[in-house]
Design a protein around this motif. Structure first.
Motif, PDB file in Angstrom:
ATOM      1  N   SER A  63       0.824  -1.208   0.000  1.00  0.00           N
ATOM      2  CA  SER A  63       0.000   0.000   0.000  1.00  0.00           C
ATOM      3  C   SER A  63       0.861   1.262   0.000  1.00  0.00           C
ATOM      4  CB  SER A  63      -0.924  -0.009   1.221  1.00  0.00           C
ATOM      5  OG  SER A  63      -1.662   1.187   1.292  1.00  0.00           O
ATOM      6  N   SER A  64       1.930   1.253   0.779  1.00  0.00           N
ATOM      7  CA  SER A  64       2.850   2.396   0.817  1.00  0.00           C
ATOM      8  C   SER A  64       3.485   2.644  -0.544  1.00  0.00           C
ATOM      9  CB  SER A  64       3.943   2.173   1.858  1.00  0.00           C
ATOM     10  OG  SER A  64       3.398   2.115   3.150  1.00  0.00           O
ATOM     11  N   ILE A  65       3.830   1.577  -1.227  1.00  0.00           N
ATOM     12  CA  ILE A  65       4.424   1.696  -2.561  1.00  0.00           C
ATOM     13  C   ILE A  65       3.397   2.284  -3.528  1.00  0.00           C
ATOM     14  CG2 ILE A  65       5.409   0.428  -4.516  1.00  0.00           C
ATOM     15  CD1 ILE A  65       6.349  -1.682  -2.386  1.00  0.00           C
ATOM     16  N   GLU A  66       2.191   1.752  -3.499  1.00  0.00           N
ATOM     17  CA  GLU A  66       1.139   2.220  -4.414  1.00  0.00           C
ATOM     18  C   GLU A  66       0.825   3.699  -4.198  1.00  0.00           C
ATOM     19  OE1 GLU A  66      -1.509  -1.726  -5.353  1.00  0.00           O
ATOM     20  OE2 GLU A  66      -1.870  -0.713  -3.447  1.00  0.00           O
ATOM     21  N   GLN A  67       0.846   4.156  -2.956  1.00  0.00           N
ATOM     22  CA  GLN A  67       0.512   5.544  -2.644  1.00  0.00           C
ATOM     23  C   GLN A  67       1.642   6.516  -2.959  1.00  0.00           C
ATOM     24  OE1 GLN A  67      -0.878   5.687   1.418  1.00  0.00           O
ATOM     25  NE2 GLN A  67      -2.296   4.006   1.072  1.00  0.00           N
ATOM     26  N   ALA A  68       2.842   6.018  -3.152  1.00  0.00           N
ATOM     27  CA  ALA A  68       4.000   6.881  -3.391  1.00  0.00           C
ATOM     28  C   ALA A  68       4.094   7.276  -4.862  1.00  0.00           C
ATOM     29  CB  ALA A  68       5.282   6.162  -2.969  1.00  0.00           C
ATOM     30  N   ASP A  69       4.586   8.500  -5.070  1.00  0.00           N
ATOM     31  CA  ASP A  69       4.882   8.965  -6.425  1.00  0.00           C
ATOM     32  C   ASP A  69       6.277   8.528  -6.847  1.00  0.00           C
ATOM     33  OD1 ASP A  69       2.442  10.566  -6.803  1.00  0.00           O
ATOM     34  OD2 ASP A  69       3.283  11.807  -5.203  1.00  0.00           O
ATOM     35  N   ALA A  70       7.147   8.332  -5.854  1.00  0.00           N
ATOM     36  CA  ALA A  70       8.538   7.985  -6.124  1.00  0.00           C
ATOM     37  C   ALA A  70       9.115   7.249  -4.923  1.00  0.00           C
ATOM     38  CB  ALA A  70       9.355   9.244  -6.412  1.00  0.00           C
ATOM     39  N   ILE A  71      10.295   6.692  -5.123  1.00  0.00           N
ATOM     40  CA  ILE A  71      10.950   5.874  -4.096  1.00  0.00           C
ATOM     41  C   ILE A  71      12.373   6.384  -3.876  1.00  0.00           C
ATOM     42  CG2 ILE A  71      11.683   3.527  -3.479  1.00  0.00           C
ATOM     43  CD1 ILE A  71       8.602   3.806  -3.847  1.00  0.00           C
ATOM     44  N   LEU A  72      12.781   6.412  -2.606  1.00  0.00           N
ATOM     45  CA  LEU A  72      14.163   6.713  -2.238  1.00  0.00           C
ATOM     46  C   LEU A  72      14.680   5.527  -1.439  1.00  0.00           C
ATOM     47  CD1 LEU A  72      16.609   8.644  -1.983  1.00  0.00           C
ATOM     48  CD2 LEU A  72      15.484   9.598   0.062  1.00  0.00           C
ATOM     49  N   LEU A  73      15.730   4.893  -1.939  1.00  0.00           N
ATOM     50  CA  LEU A  73      16.332   3.745  -1.268  1.00  0.00           C
ATOM     51  C   LEU A  73      17.709   4.135  -0.744  1.00  0.00           C
ATOM     52  CD1 LEU A  73      15.582   0.887  -3.835  1.00  0.00           C
ATOM     53  CD2 LEU A  73      14.332   1.394  -1.737  1.00  0.00           C
ATOM     54  N   ALA A  74      17.956   3.827   0.512  1.00  0.00           N
ATOM     55  CA  ALA A  74      19.280   4.048   1.104  1.00  0.00           C
ATOM     56  C   ALA A  74      19.786   2.704   1.600  1.00  0.00           C
ATOM     57  CB  ALA A  74      19.202   5.045   2.254  1.00  0.00           C
ATOM     58  N   THR A  75      20.992   2.370   1.197  1.00  0.00           N
ATOM     59  CA  THR A  75      21.530   1.072   1.589  1.00  0.00           C
ATOM     60  C   THR A  75      22.944   1.192   2.143  1.00  0.00           C
ATOM     61  OG1 THR A  75      21.939  -1.210   0.868  1.00  0.00           O
ATOM     62  CG2 THR A  75      22.417   0.527  -0.733  1.00  0.00           C
TER      63      THR A  75
END
Length: 182
Positions: A63-75
């Motif tokens: 659900s969080s992914i679907e509601q997001a316009d974009a993604i920021l990944l930190a690894t």
């Protein structure tokens, strides 16, 4: 203009530099950018047997992914690769087969490490997976936070001015990328 960015830290450690890094991005987000840090610590390990009745934590992630316009990944970097918790979240976000929630989501990837390379190997390995997931990956600027332990104070606040400048510069380019892809 309002953009929601779902942000993920690939480290579960309590005093994680990667989590501090992603929080700095959240705190420094420009007006109109809503950064939601998504907790992936409670996801079960990927297991196809669970797909018929997805656990609530997986449903929340999706659900969080679907509601997001974009993604920021930190690894962080583990043995020249990205973290297993990021991999687990990516896998759950793409399951069940044919229901890839990541598809088409513009993504920026950053890495942090207490060592000199700043998660260079992790980011480059992670980009391969993101391309497979059909996520438009921001290619430039690359952002490898080396010697991360020296960049934050005891309260976890980013104190390094050069890193602050780089975060601000990355936000400008990332927002342009999001608007271009969307």
């Amino acid at each position: 203009m309002s953009i929601t960015v779902a942000a993920f830290s690939g480290s579960l450690r309590k005093e994680s530099y990667t989590t501090k890094f992603i929080k700095a991005f959240q705190q420094m987000a420009p007006k109109g950018i809503n950064v939601k840090i998504i907790d992936i610590s409670n996801l079960p390990l990927i297991n196809q047997d669970l797909e018929e009745n997805l656990p609530q934590t997986v449903k929340s992630l999706q659900s969080s992914i679907e509601q997001a316009d974009a993604i920021l990944l930190a690894t962080p970097e583990y043995n020249r690769s990205y973290s297993p918790v990021i991999k687990n979240a990516l896998d759950w976000g793409s399951r069940p087969e044919g229901q890839n929630k990541w598809k088409g989501k513009p993504v920026a990837v950053v890495g942090s490490s207490p060592y000199n390379l700043g998660a260079f190997g992790a980011i480059n390995h992670l980009r391969q997976v993101l391309m497979y997931l059909d996520m438009p990956v921001l290619q430039q600027p690359e952002f490898y936070l080396a010697k991360a332990a020296d960049k934050f104070n005891d309260d976890g606040v980013l104190t390094d001015e050069e890193t602050r400048k780089l975060i601000n510069a990355m936000w400008i380019v990332f927002i342009e990328w999001i608007n271009k892809v969307k």
